[in-house]
Write an enzyme that holds these catalytic residues in place. Structure first.
Site, PDB file in Angstrom:
ATOM      1  N   GLY A 275     101.863  89.338   0.306  1.00 55.31           N
ATOM      2  CA  GLY A 275     100.490  89.692   0.712  1.00 55.31           C
ATOM      3  C   GLY A 275      99.789  90.676  -0.131  1.00 55.31           C
ATOM      4  O   GLY A 275      98.967  89.958  -0.968  1.00 55.31           O
ATOM      5  N   ARG A 312      94.299 102.283   6.661  1.00 53.05           N
ATOM      6  CA  ARG A 312      95.427 102.653   5.763  1.00 53.05           C
ATOM      7  C   ARG A 312      95.361 104.232   5.557  1.00 53.05           C
ATOM      8  O   ARG A 312      96.572 104.591   5.861  1.00 53.05           O
ATOM      9  CB  ARG A 312      95.497 101.924   4.460  1.00 53.05           C
ATOM     10  CG  ARG A 312      95.438 100.363   4.717  1.00 53.05           C
ATOM     11  CD  ARG A 312      95.904  99.522   3.504  1.00 53.05           C
ATOM     12  NE  ARG A 312      97.221  99.782   3.278  1.00 53.05           N
ATOM     13  CZ  ARG A 312      97.711 100.716   2.438  1.00 53.05           C
ATOM     14  NH1 ARG A 312      96.991 101.280   1.498  1.00 53.05           N
ATOM     15  NH2 ARG A 312      98.996 100.703   2.278  1.00 53.05           N
ATOM     16  N   CYS A 345      84.779 109.659  15.212  1.00 58.03           N
ATOM     17  CA  CYS A 345      85.009 110.904  15.953  1.00 58.03           C
ATOM     18  C   CYS A 345      86.549 111.224  16.004  1.00 58.03           C
ATOM     19  O   CYS A 345      87.134 110.944  17.007  1.00 58.03           O
ATOM     20  CB  CYS A 345      84.388 110.945  17.357  1.00 58.03           C
ATOM     21  SG  CYS A 345      82.707 111.017  16.516  1.00 58.03           S
ATOM     22  N   GLU A 346      87.006 111.313  14.770  1.00 59.92           N
ATOM     23  CA  GLU A 346      88.703 111.473  14.593  1.00 59.92           C
ATOM     24  C   GLU A 346      88.823 112.409  13.481  1.00 59.92           C
ATOM     25  O   GLU A 346      88.279 112.150  12.549  1.00 59.92           O
ATOM     26  CB  GLU A 346      89.296 110.230  14.555  1.00 59.92           C
ATOM     27  CG  GLU A 346      89.249 109.319  15.732  1.00 59.92           C
ATOM     28  CD  GLU A 346      90.473 109.569  16.953  1.00 59.92           C
ATOM     29  OE1 GLU A 346      91.335 110.400  16.661  1.00 59.92           O
ATOM     30  OE2 GLU A 346      90.133 108.972  17.785  1.00 59.92           O
ATOM     31  N   TYR A 374      95.059  94.206   3.926  1.00 66.33           N
ATOM     32  CA  TYR A 374      95.279  95.022   5.174  1.00 66.33           C
ATOM     33  C   TYR A 374      93.795  96.072   5.216  1.00 66.33           C
ATOM     34  O   TYR A 374      94.031  97.410   5.460  1.00 66.33           O
ATOM     35  CB  TYR A 374      96.302  96.012   5.147  1.00 66.33           C
ATOM     36  CG  TYR A 374      97.794  95.139   4.869  1.00 66.33           C
ATOM     37  CD1 TYR A 374      97.949  94.461   5.885  1.00 66.33           C
ATOM     38  CD2 TYR A 374      98.311  95.261   3.716  1.00 66.33           C
ATOM     39  CE1 TYR A 374      99.211  93.551   5.677  1.00 66.33           C
ATOM     40  CE2 TYR A 374      99.482  94.289   3.471  1.00 66.33           C
ATOM     41  CZ  TYR A 374      99.890  93.338   4.520  1.00 66.33           C
ATOM     42  OH  TYR A 374     100.936  92.680   4.342  1.00 66.33           O
TER      43      TYR A 374
HETATM   44  N1  LLP Z   1     106.338  88.869   5.702  1.00 67.37           N
HETATM   45  C1  LLP Z   1     106.444  89.449   6.660  1.00 67.37           C
HETATM   46  C2  LLP Z   1     107.335  88.927   7.838  1.00 67.37           C
HETATM   47  C3  LLP Z   1     105.843  90.512   6.951  1.00 67.37           C
HETATM   48  O1  LLP Z   1     105.900  91.260   8.242  1.00 67.37           O
HETATM   49  C4  LLP Z   1     104.834  90.978   5.859  1.00 67.37           C
HETATM   50  C5  LLP Z   1     104.048  92.189   6.209  1.00 67.37           C
HETATM   51  C6  LLP Z   1     104.708  90.081   4.776  1.00 67.37           C
HETATM   52  C7  LLP Z   1     105.494  89.009   4.568  1.00 67.37           C
HETATM   53  C8  LLP Z   1     103.781  90.802   3.640  1.00 67.37           C
HETATM   54  O2  LLP Z   1     104.049  92.114   3.029  1.00 67.37           O
HETATM   55  P1  LLP Z   1     103.491  92.352   1.523  1.00 67.37           P
HETATM   56  O3  LLP Z   1     103.817  91.336   0.706  1.00 67.37           O
HETATM   57  O4  LLP Z   1     101.897  92.401   1.940  1.00 67.37           O
HETATM   58  O5  LLP Z   1     103.858  93.924   1.415  1.00 67.37           O
HETATM   59  N2  LLP Z   1      99.500  97.226   7.172  1.00 67.37           N
HETATM   60  C9  LLP Z   1     100.488  97.865   6.239  1.00 67.37           C
HETATM   61  C10 LLP Z   1     101.147  96.739   5.652  1.00 67.37           C
HETATM   62  C11 LLP Z   1     102.139  96.045   6.979  1.00 67.37           C
HETATM   63  C12 LLP Z   1     103.053  94.817   6.460  1.00 67.37           C
HETATM   64  C13 LLP Z   1     103.750  94.363   7.475  1.00 67.37           C
HETATM   65  N3  LLP Z   1     104.391  92.980   7.106  1.00 67.37           N
HETATM   66  C14 LLP Z   1      99.735  98.435   5.147  1.00 67.37           C
HETATM   67  O6  LLP Z   1      98.219  98.394   5.119  1.00 67.37           O
HETATM   68  O7  LLP Z   1     100.543  98.972   4.010  1.00 67.37           O
END
Ligand code: LLP
Length: 416
Positions: A275, A312, A345-346, A374
């Site tokens: 991701g 984030r 407002c936080e 994200y």
């Molecule tokens: N596969 C699964 C099952 C996942 O839960 C996730 C991310 C990914 C793949 C992709 O992960 P990446 O390659 O993007 O690290 N909102 C948070 C990140 C939460 C990730 C949740 N799962 C942030 O902004 O850092």
């Protein structure tokens, strides 16, 4: 590497100045670089080109349909965690046979819809989900392809809020029940175990945990194959980190080598679910300074973007670089430092702490880097703030890929 650079004293996305985008589309605004996105997709596919690999983009990182369609055109599949993401991926042209469905709480109706769509695999995360998938497949008299998402109890060495590989988290199946499950699945005629999966965490900066997780999956894959299960793939999830500040994430080639080296002896196809590494540096959040204020303790730069646009920093204390669009405003050695805050407002609506700018003033533009993953996808309407517009830049052309919400959109579903 990305295509956000200064030219003639001004920040550009590819060949379009951020100033011109702000005047055309207003702020706050998400701006994506198509060249950066395509480059990241290509680099990732190239890194894995010597081994049969399917890269399933984690749709949660950036779920804009135009944005997704660029990724799917490169040959990616999708990792989804909701029916909403499934339908987005399909609308963006994803081949259903390249979709894996993760998540700890899939409802029966979700499973049924995904089964009807003919996805590649359900990444099963609990014993109750195994039963649910079986019941739904039995009702349709088909065999559903499933993967077991194993929780290998490995510390991904990242922020605990985005760690998923320890037995203290809700994710995946603990190893102590896997053997019994494999034996049990063999007897269930409406389930086909085609894969084993894991995802131990996000924004990982070291390859040690990745390698350790791959070894656990390979261990279980050998068991499954020995039991005669029709295993086809090993899904190593996502999680590779990027540089927001001074982190030193692994090279894609090293990441690929680590995974391939472990999985190769099984001859199974490799699946990955990247991701952030694809999307993170493809986008910035462009914002305007509303005003500058000081307390006896601090200077504040109050900008029109907030935690509603980029959660984030508030949620994970994550660092994002915040730069002025005019190079002349870049902080110098003796420049004052500011906490960059939004209008929400936080107290936690703090996008960046102690950032240096040279004489910033109301009306200046700033941009928050590393906002392509994200960012928009986690945005909200808190404080009744309309969600912002998104623009994709391709060379000298900018295309609006999501309109700014209007106020009336925000209470459209309310009954009054
Ligand atoms: N596969 C699964 C099952 C996942 O839960 C996730 C991310 C990914 C793949 C992709 O992960 P990446 O390659 O993007 O690290 N909102 C948070 C990140 C939460 C990730 C949740 N799962 C942030 O902004 O850092």
């Amino acid at each position: 590497l990305d295509y956000f650079n200064y030219k003639n004293g001004e920040a550009f996305c590819e060949d379009v100045s951020l100033t011109s985008l702000a005047s055309q589309y207003d702020t706050p605004l998400y701006v994506y670089s198509k060249a950066t996105l395509l480059r990241h997709c290509k680099n990732l596919l190239d890194a894995f080109k010597d081994y049969p690999t399917l890269a399933c983009f984690a749709v949660k990182a950036n779920s804009n349909i135009s944005y997704l369609s660029e990724i799917f055109k490169c040959g990616f599949g999708a990792d989804i965690v909701s029916i909403g993401e499934l339908e987005r991926a399909l609308n963006a042209g994803c081949d259903p046979k390249k979709i894996v469905y993760s998540g700890v709480g899939k409802k029966p109706e979700d499973l049924e819809q995904a089964l009807n769509r003919g996805i590649l695999s359900f990444n099963v995360e609990s014993a109750f989900e195994l039963d649910l998938v079986e019941q739904i497949a039995a009702k349709k008299n088909v065999a559903a392809n499933i993967s077991l998402r194993i929780n290998p109890n490995i510390d991904a060495k990242t922020n605990p809020k985005i760690s998923t590989g320890l037995n203290t988290t809700k994710f995946g199946l603990s190893e102590n029940i896997i053997e019994a499950m494999l034996i049990d699945i063999k007897k269930r005629q409406h389930l086909r175990l085609t894969g084993l999966a894991c995802h131990i965490g996000s924004q990982m900066i070291g390859l040690g945990p990745v390698k350790a997780a791959a070894q656990r999956l390979v261990f279980w894959a050998k068991k499954a194959l020995a039991l005669g299960l029709p295993l086809e793939n090993i899904d190593m999830g996502g999680g590779l980190g990027i540089r927001y500040d001074s982190e030193n994430p692994p090279e894609l080639a090293d990441y690929a080598r680590t995974l391939i080296c472990e999985v190769k002896p099984t001859n199974l196809k490799l699946l990955i679910e990247p991701g952030r590494v694809i999307a993170g540096n493809t986008g910035v959040l462009l914002s305007k300074v509303i005003g500058v204020k000081a307390t006896p303790e601090k200077n504040f730069l109050v900008i029109d973007a907030a935690m509603t646009e980029l959660l984030r920093p508030a949620m994970y204390a994550a660092f994002h670089d915040i730069l002025p669009v005019k190079a002349a405003r870049i902080g110098k050695k003796n420049s004052r430092t500011f906490d960059v805050v939004g209008p929400v407002c936080e107290t936690s609506d703090l996008l960046g702490e102690g950032r240096s700018f040279e004489n910033p003033a109301a009306g200046d533009l700033v941009y928050v880097r590393g906002a392509g993953a994200y960012g928009f996808s986690m945005s909200s309407n808190y404080n009744t703030r309309p969600r912002v517009a998104e623009v994709m830049v391709d060379g000298s052309k900018a295309t609006l890929i999501r309109r700014r919400e209007k106020l009336a959109d925000l209470w459209r579903e309310e009954i009054f």
